[in-house]
Scaffold this active site. Structure first.
Site, PDB file in Angstrom:
ATOM      1  N   LYS A 120     -61.105   4.359  27.017  1.00 47.86           N
ATOM      2  CA  LYS A 120     -61.116   2.989  26.463  1.00 47.86           C
ATOM      3  C   LYS A 120     -62.174   2.202  27.212  1.00 47.86           C
ATOM      4  O   LYS A 120     -62.394   2.418  28.405  1.00 47.86           O
ATOM      5  CB  LYS A 120     -59.751   2.323  26.663  1.00 47.86           C
ATOM      6  CG  LYS A 120     -59.501   1.147  25.743  1.00 47.86           C
ATOM      7  CD  LYS A 120     -59.024   1.614  24.395  1.00 47.86           C
ATOM      8  CE  LYS A 120     -58.584   0.467  23.515  1.00 47.86           C
ATOM      9  NZ  LYS A 120     -57.879   0.968  22.317  1.00 47.86           N
ATOM     10  N   ASP A 165     -62.164  -1.822  18.401  1.00 46.98           N
ATOM     11  CA  ASP A 165     -60.838  -2.273  18.838  1.00 46.98           C
ATOM     12  C   ASP A 165     -60.875  -3.798  18.742  1.00 46.98           C
ATOM     13  O   ASP A 165     -61.698  -4.355  17.999  1.00 46.98           O
ATOM     14  CB  ASP A 165     -60.551  -1.780  20.266  1.00 46.98           C
ATOM     15  CG  ASP A 165     -59.063  -1.889  20.621  1.00 46.98           C
ATOM     16  OD1 ASP A 165     -58.274  -1.057  20.146  1.00 46.98           O
ATOM     17  OD2 ASP A 165     -58.689  -2.814  21.360  1.00 46.98           O
TER      18      ASP A 165
HETATM   19  P1  NAD Z   1     -58.532  -7.530  15.795  1.00 44.00           P
HETATM   20  O1  NAD Z   1     -59.457  -8.129  16.775  1.00 44.00           O
HETATM   21  O2  NAD Z   1     -59.019  -7.149  14.457  1.00 44.00           O
HETATM   22  O3  NAD Z   1     -57.260  -8.492  15.596  1.00 44.00           O
HETATM   23  C1  NAD Z   1     -56.519  -8.947  16.701  1.00 44.00           C
HETATM   24  C2  NAD Z   1     -55.435  -9.869  16.211  1.00 44.00           C
HETATM   25  O4  NAD Z   1     -54.663 -10.291  17.352  1.00 44.00           O
HETATM   26  C3  NAD Z   1     -55.960 -11.138  15.547  1.00 44.00           C
HETATM   27  O5  NAD Z   1     -55.169 -11.428  14.408  1.00 44.00           O
HETATM   28  C4  NAD Z   1     -55.737 -12.210  16.618  1.00 44.00           C
HETATM   29  O6  NAD Z   1     -55.506 -13.498  16.090  1.00 44.00           O
HETATM   30  C5  NAD Z   1     -54.479 -11.689  17.285  1.00 44.00           C
HETATM   31  N1  NAD Z   1     -54.309 -12.283  18.609  1.00 44.00           N
HETATM   32  C6  NAD Z   1     -55.222 -12.394  19.599  1.00 44.00           C
HETATM   33  N2  NAD Z   1     -54.713 -13.081  20.622  1.00 44.00           N
HETATM   34  C7  NAD Z   1     -53.439 -13.404  20.293  1.00 44.00           C
HETATM   35  C8  NAD Z   1     -52.401 -14.117  20.927  1.00 44.00           C
HETATM   36  N3  NAD Z   1     -52.567 -14.652  22.145  1.00 44.00           N
HETATM   37  N4  NAD Z   1     -51.217 -14.242  20.275  1.00 44.00           N
HETATM   38  C9  NAD Z   1     -51.037 -13.718  19.046  1.00 44.00           C
HETATM   39  N5  NAD Z   1     -51.989 -13.046  18.385  1.00 44.00           N
HETATM   40  C10 NAD Z   1     -53.174 -12.877  19.004  1.00 44.00           C
HETATM   41  O7  NAD Z   1     -57.879  -6.260  16.562  1.00 44.00           O
HETATM   42  P2  NAD Z   1     -57.263  -4.951  15.939  1.00 44.00           P
HETATM   43  O8  NAD Z   1     -58.320  -3.924  15.861  1.00 44.00           O
HETATM   44  O9  NAD Z   1     -56.457  -5.299  14.728  1.00 44.00           O
HETATM   45  O10 NAD Z   1     -56.287  -4.506  17.127  1.00 44.00           O
HETATM   46  C11 NAD Z   1     -54.981  -5.033  17.269  1.00 44.00           C
HETATM   47  C12 NAD Z   1     -54.160  -4.094  18.143  1.00 44.00           C
HETATM   48  O11 NAD Z   1     -54.146  -2.797  17.535  1.00 44.00           O
HETATM   49  C13 NAD Z   1     -54.700  -3.876  19.562  1.00 44.00           C
HETATM   50  O12 NAD Z   1     -53.602  -3.628  20.419  1.00 44.00           O
HETATM   51  C14 NAD Z   1     -55.497  -2.595  19.415  1.00 44.00           C
HETATM   52  O13 NAD Z   1     -55.668  -1.924  20.647  1.00 44.00           O
HETATM   53  C15 NAD Z   1     -54.608  -1.836  18.471  1.00 44.00           C
HETATM   54  N6  NAD Z   1     -55.261  -0.731  17.761  1.00 44.00           N
HETATM   55  C16 NAD Z   1     -56.367  -0.942  16.984  1.00 44.00           C
HETATM   56  C17 NAD Z   1     -56.943   0.124  16.303  1.00 44.00           C
HETATM   57  C18 NAD Z   1     -58.117  -0.056  15.381  1.00 44.00           C
HETATM   58  O14 NAD Z   1     -58.482   0.920  14.687  1.00 44.00           O
HETATM   59  N7  NAD Z   1     -58.705  -1.232  15.257  1.00 44.00           N
HETATM   60  C19 NAD Z   1     -56.411   1.416  16.449  1.00 44.00           C
HETATM   61  C20 NAD Z   1     -55.274   1.603  17.237  1.00 44.00           C
HETATM   62  C21 NAD Z   1     -54.712   0.515  17.876  1.00 44.00           C
END
Ligand code: NAD
Length: 444
Positions: free
Chosen positions: A130, A170
């Site tokens: 990561k 991510d």
């Molecule tokens: P993203 O940046 O697209 O979205 C993040 C979301 O989290 C947004 O809606 C934002 O408003 C919200 N957020 C940020 N700070 C916040 C807070 N203080 N309180 C509440 N909400 C808050 O990110 P993503 O890619 O959707 O990733 C979200 C999660 O999923 C992370 O934990 C990431 O590691 C995990 N993840 C992502 C992927 C991927 O393919 N993108 C794969 C596996 C896991």
């Protein structure tokens, strides 16, 4: 045991002053210690070989780069970037890159560890890694983000590569970020790697070597596991209600796909606030609003509510898809759902697991629920190597096979050993890793 962030390594006092009495938050908790607590639970249950346990308790490489970037106003700023490579016994290191103001080494060590567990569980030939850059993307223009991304990639140099370490999007990064990384990488290493080098990242745009279905993959994978859960207990998903924390990539695709299956979204919370509508929120309209407004706040099809009310939403399915350490020991007792499907990495504190179990709330753990992203990343990497472009139907069908297989293995182990889904998921994952170590031994 919950401790504060790892031994001063992850977050310096200068960066964040935290009173010792302040409640722990996702920014102050020692996430790597939390990850190891979950690991130890499973290692004890299965009697993991002590040497395998010792190896997996440490990331192999922790890379920190400081690099200067010229800002739009002519000033120069030095940014701090990280790449943690946890383990590569199953294949090249693999894991996302996040851009966030709270990025720390400790957080990324936990995330890299979870990637090793996830990749082993879902059966892709990758290890775990990561990375991230400590910055708030909202504070920088697109051209600044491009220059930051290119300098970060250049600073990482040969620490990434299509056969060595393959980043993906991510939090705070997306397909455009990946294309800039790929372009910088191939230009750094010369025209001989111009096409093969594109496999240095996954999650690219389609025009630049991405795979159909990668953008929706993590959210769709979450829904695959929810469908398996529903099928396993005779639940009709079209009659279910759900709530989502985070409406970015993972949360919005999971919400839209569940909505398309007929389920009703009652509440959503993100960094701009919380909204609710007992008659249902249209996930597609909300996704369009978030694209335009940057968050859920102000969505006309729902009323504003509080974060506390959001967590207490009475619904069938709760999908945390934002940050780690959200369902804490304090929040867990307030939940009123039947299932927590963890779209985010590490959204539930280890102490909260027992609270959820006592309330009869089932958990589909992160390393299973959100594995769809890395599964389709593997498909993209394979297509890049073979010079192929798979159809969306092919990608979706293969994704379902990977998710259903992983879900089935976890439920079998949970049933056989009478353990919770999270511990079972780690047992499946660690069993594969242990087998590899047993057969090949440790060099020299
Ligand atoms: P993203 O940046 O697209 O979205 C993040 C979301 O989290 C947004 O809606 C934002 O408003 C919200 N957020 C940020 N700070 C916040 C807070 N203080 N309180 C509440 N909400 C808050 O990110 P993503 O890619 O959707 O990733 C979200 C999660 O999923 C992370 O934990 C990431 O590691 C995990 N993840 C992502 C992927 C991927 O393919 N993108 C794969 C596996 C896991």
């Amino acid at each position: 045991m919950v401790t504060r962030d790892g031994g001063g390594k992850g977050r310096s006092k200068k960066e964040k002053k935290v009173s010792p009495d302040a409640p722990l938050t996702f920014e102050t908790v020692d996430l790597f210690a939390q990850a190891l607590t979950l690991f130890d639970r499973a290692a004890d249950v299965m009697g993991l070989e002590p040497y395998v346990r010792t190896i997996l308790q440490h990331p192999k490489n922790e890379i920190i780069v400081n690099f200067p970037v010229r800002l739009d106003d002519g000033r120069y700023k030095v940014f701090k970037g990280y790449r943690v490579q946890h383990n590569n016994v199953l294949g090249p290191y693999k894991g996302g890159i996040r851009y966030a103001r709270f990025v720390t080494l400790g957080e990324l060590k936990a995330m890299a560890f979870w990637m090793t567990m996830k990749n082993s569980l879902v059966g892709v030939p990758f290890g775990g890694a990561k990375g991230g850059v400590k910055l708030d993307p909202a504070h920088y223009s697109e051209s600044e983000i491009q220059r930051i991304t290119r300098r970060y990639t250049h600073a990482l140099g040969t620490n990434i590569g299509p056969d060595w370490d393959i980043p993906a999007p991510d939090m705070g990064t997306n397909a455009q970020t990946m294309v800039w990384i790929a372009d910088t990488y191939v230009n750094t290493f010369g025209s001989a790697v111009r096409f093969a080098g594109r496999g240095v990242v996954t999650g690219k745009t389609i025009a630049n070597g991405g795979s159909l279905g990668r953008d929706e993959a993590t959210g769709r994978g979450v829904v695959c596991t929810v469908q398996s859960w529903a099928a396993g207990n005779g639940t009709d998903l079209s009659k279910c209600t759900f709530a989502v924390q985070g409406f970015g990539n993972v949360g919005s695709f999971a919400g839209r796909i569940l909505g398309d299956l007929g389920a009703t979204m009652l509440a959503v919370q993100d960094h701009t606030g919380a909204i609710a509508n007992p008659s249902g929120i249209d996930p597609h309209a909300l996704a369009a609003h978030v694209r335009a407004a940057g968050g859920v706040k102000g969505f006309p099809g729902a009323k504003e509510t509080t974060t506390e009310a959001f967590w207490a939403t009475k619904c069938d399915i709760l999908i945390p898809a934002a940050l780690e350490y959200q369902i804490t020991e304090q929040v867990a007792p307030t939940l009123r759902c039947r299932l927590v499907a963890e779209g985010a990495n590490g959204p539930t504190a280890p102490e909260a697991d027992a609270v959820l179990a006592a309330k009869g709330i089932e958990v589909i753990p992160d390393i299973l629920a959100n594995a769809g992203g890395v599964a389709v990343s593997f498909f993209e990497w394979t297509q890049n190597r073979r010079g192929e472009s798979w159809t969306l139907d092919e990608v979706r069908a293969k994704l379902r096979t990977y998710m259903d297989t992983a879900y089935g293995r976890v439920k079998d182990v949970a049933r056989e050993r009478r353990i919770d889904n999270r511990t079972a998921a780690y047992v499946v994952s660690l069993t594969r890793l242990q087998e590899v170590y047993r057969e090949r031994g440790i060099f020299p």
